[in-house]
Design an enzyme around this catalytic site. Structure first.
Site, PDB file in Angstrom:
ATOM      1  N   HIS A   1      12.121  17.731 -12.061  1.00  0.00           N
ATOM      2  CA  HIS A   1      13.364  17.845 -12.835  1.00  0.00           C
ATOM      3  C   HIS A   1      13.389  19.083 -13.720  1.00  0.00           C
ATOM      4  CE1 HIS A   1      11.172  15.767 -16.237  1.00  0.00           C
ATOM      5  NE2 HIS A   1      11.858  16.679 -16.902  1.00  0.00           N
TER       6      HIS A   1
ATOM      7  N   ASP B   1       9.385  12.445  -8.954  1.00  0.00           N
ATOM      8  CA  ASP B   1       9.613  13.564  -9.875  1.00  0.00           C
ATOM      9  C   ASP B   1       8.350  14.405  -9.996  1.00  0.00           C
ATOM     10  OD1 ASP B   1      10.641  15.275 -11.745  1.00  0.00           O
ATOM     11  OD2 ASP B   1      10.658  13.836 -13.395  1.00  0.00           O
TER      12      ASP B   1
ATOM     13  N   SER C   1       7.829  17.557 -20.720  1.00  0.00           N
ATOM     14  CA  SER C   1       8.051  17.305 -19.293  1.00  0.00           C
ATOM     15  C   SER C   1       7.111  18.111 -18.414  1.00  0.00           C
ATOM     16  CB  SER C   1       9.486  17.654 -18.915  1.00  0.00           C
ATOM     17  OG  SER C   1      10.326  16.557 -19.079  1.00  0.00           O
ATOM     18  N   GLY C   2       6.619  17.461 -17.364  1.00  0.00           N
ATOM     19  CA  GLY C   2       5.751  18.144 -16.416  1.00  0.00           C
ATOM     20  C   GLY C   2       4.310  18.215 -16.835  1.00  0.00           C
TER      21      GLY C   2
END
Length: 494
Positions: free
Chosen positions: A298, A348, A442-443
């Site tokens: 994402h 994701d 994120s990530g």
């Protein structure tokens, strides 16, 4: 990254915004919180480290996409002589000679150059993407050691690791994963097998006892793949199977401290990466191998212009401060999971292939097939995200927080995420609130310790706010996505 003593509360024009169980019932068929609507895309990006204040009535994602200024196209029509536009020019001198003709030529050259600079890389990338579509002939055979598909997908899911890093191989004849017999194994085969998996060379190998009744035994000569170099057999001298490690991983030089919500020490999480999109920290990542970073899909939304262009990204590895950035690595290719669902955030996950190998940086260990992590194990998540939900800037220092793994059935319960968690997701945090990832994380990695090594358990994906009661962080489940990870590393190996 947040660890608050109290549950975060959100105010919307003096009215508290709380998701009740009724709200969750209403939302059970809706998508998880959006990651792409936090920042107004029509405004200029803020100076680091400040970010725009997050709207209180939005559910906070873990990804902060940076807005991109729009570049207007040059207005060339006004410079073209009116006679030319009306079709009244009847001679070459009139059309191309003189001052007006020269202006036309100059403007056409300027426009051509501008279009080439502005759209050339995008068109090239789209063309390259089209050319790299994987196609397989009807006669293709999986795991026979011969590449039939254009991108080699038929040979990309034939190798895995079991307990104690037991090397397991599947061939088109066996159709099941079997341990590799130690007889005939050597350093050269170890190097070639690790290179096949996307690593530069092997780190170490050894032998272990196995009670398997079937094996993959080495042929007389190693071919280009391990699955093409073995035959199934029912005997193996001494029941000795190969244990293979393709990298020295998961053992940082600095011992970790059992506290949470604190600033990480230099060298404590050497595999941590910061992904900068057009000059701004946007997402976290984790070094898997010298040439590969794992992160969240994402972080590269189609709606954000040029977010899937490798040239717009820089990767910083092993850093603990955004104010002391090491030399960047550049991205050669962005590899998104083909089945990533932006609506549900299922699958994701993404890989970045770097343009050169990361040197002198220790990567994280990938879990082995079937490896389970219990809530009793040490699990931590790290990142440069917000340190509290209501904050208006991300952290300049790498933050760490100890979190508990939460069982899938608990996370899918009526009081938590009401069925929104798939088997490809892992919840972690504290159901009482206060310990969680947040925007900007994120990530990044969720890591758990076992046998004195750290393993990548999850990739920070999404969540409802930060540190809220019964709203833990949600991570992509790396153990469930191992074959995709190894498959893509093989297809894109250096």
């Amino acid at each position: 990254m947040t660890e608050n003593k109290h549950i975060a509360e959100v105010q919307v024009e003096s009215t508290r915004f709380i998701l009740t169980d009724t709200d969750m019932e209403h939302r059970q068929t809706e998508a998880p919180p959006s990651y792409d609507s936090v920042v107004n895309q029509n405004t200029a990006p803020p100076l680091y480290p400040s970010l725009q204040t997050l709207s209180a009535n939005q559910i906070l994602p873990y990804h902060i996409p940076q807005p991109i200024p729009q570049t207007p196209a040059p207005r060339a029509a006004e410079t073209i002589p009116s006679q030319r536009r009306q079709g009244l020019c009847r001679s070459k001198r009139c059309c191309y000679g003189g001052s007006s003709g020269a202006t036309v030529v100059v403007m056409l050259v300027v426009i051509a150059i501008w279009l080439g600079v502005r759209y050339g890389p995008t068109l090239w990338a789209l063309s390259k993407s089209t050319k790299e579509t994987d196609t397989c002939p009807p006669s293709s055979v999986d795991c026979d050691g011969k590449r039939d598909c254009s991108q080699g997908s038929d040979e990309s899911r034939c190798v895995r690791f079991g307990t104690a890093n037991e090397l397991q191989v599947m061939t088109f004849k066996s159709s099941v994963f079997l341990p590799v017999c130690a007889q005939g194994w050597n350093k050269n085969i170890a190097d070639q097998t690790c290179q096949q998996l996307g690593f530069r060379q092997h780190h170490e190998y050894g032998f272990l006892l196995t009670n398997s009744s079937s094996f993959q035994s080495m042929n007389s000569q190693f071919t280009n793949t391990i699955q093409g170099s073995v035959n199934r057999s029912t005997s193996c001298p001494g029941q000795q199977a190969v244990s293979l490690h393709c990298s020295k991983c998961g053992k940082p030089p600095v011992s970790t401290r059992i506290i949470g919500g604190s600033v990480a020490a230099d060298g404590q999480w050497p595999w941590q990466a910061s992904l900068h999109f057009q000059g701004y920290h946007t997402c976290g990542g984790t070094l898997l191998a010298p040439d590969f970073i794992i992160t969240a899909a994402h972080c590269f939304p189609k709606e954000t212009r040029d977010s899937q262009m490798p040239s717009n990204w820089k990767v910083y590895i092993g850093l603990v401060s955004q104010l002391r950035l090491p030399s960047p690595y550049y991205v050669h290719k962005i590899i998104l999971h083909e089945n990533y669902d932006p609506a549900t955030k299922n699958n994701d996950i993404a890989l970045l292939k770097l343009n050169k190998p990361a040197s002198n940086v220790q990567p994280i260990c990938l879990p082995v097939f079937g490896q389970k992590f219990s809530p009793a194990q040490q699990c931590w998540t790290t990142g440069f995200g917000l340190t509290r939900q209501e904050a208006d800037s991300i952290s300049t220092s790498l933050m760490e927080v100890k979190v508990d793994l939460i069982d899938l059935s608990v996370c899918n319960s009526h009081t938590v995420y009401h069925g929104s968690i798939t088997e490809n997701m892992q919840c972690a945090g504290d159901l009482r609130g206060g310990k969680d990832s947040c925007q900007g994380d994120s990530g990044g990695p969720l890591v758990c310790k076992a046998d004195d090594q750290w393993y990548l358990t999850g990739v920070t994906s999404w969540g409802d706010g930060c540190g809220k009661q019964n709203r833990p962080g949600v991570y992509s489940n790396v153990g469930r996505l191992l074959m995709w990870i190894y498959g893509k590393m093989q297809q894109e190996r250096p």
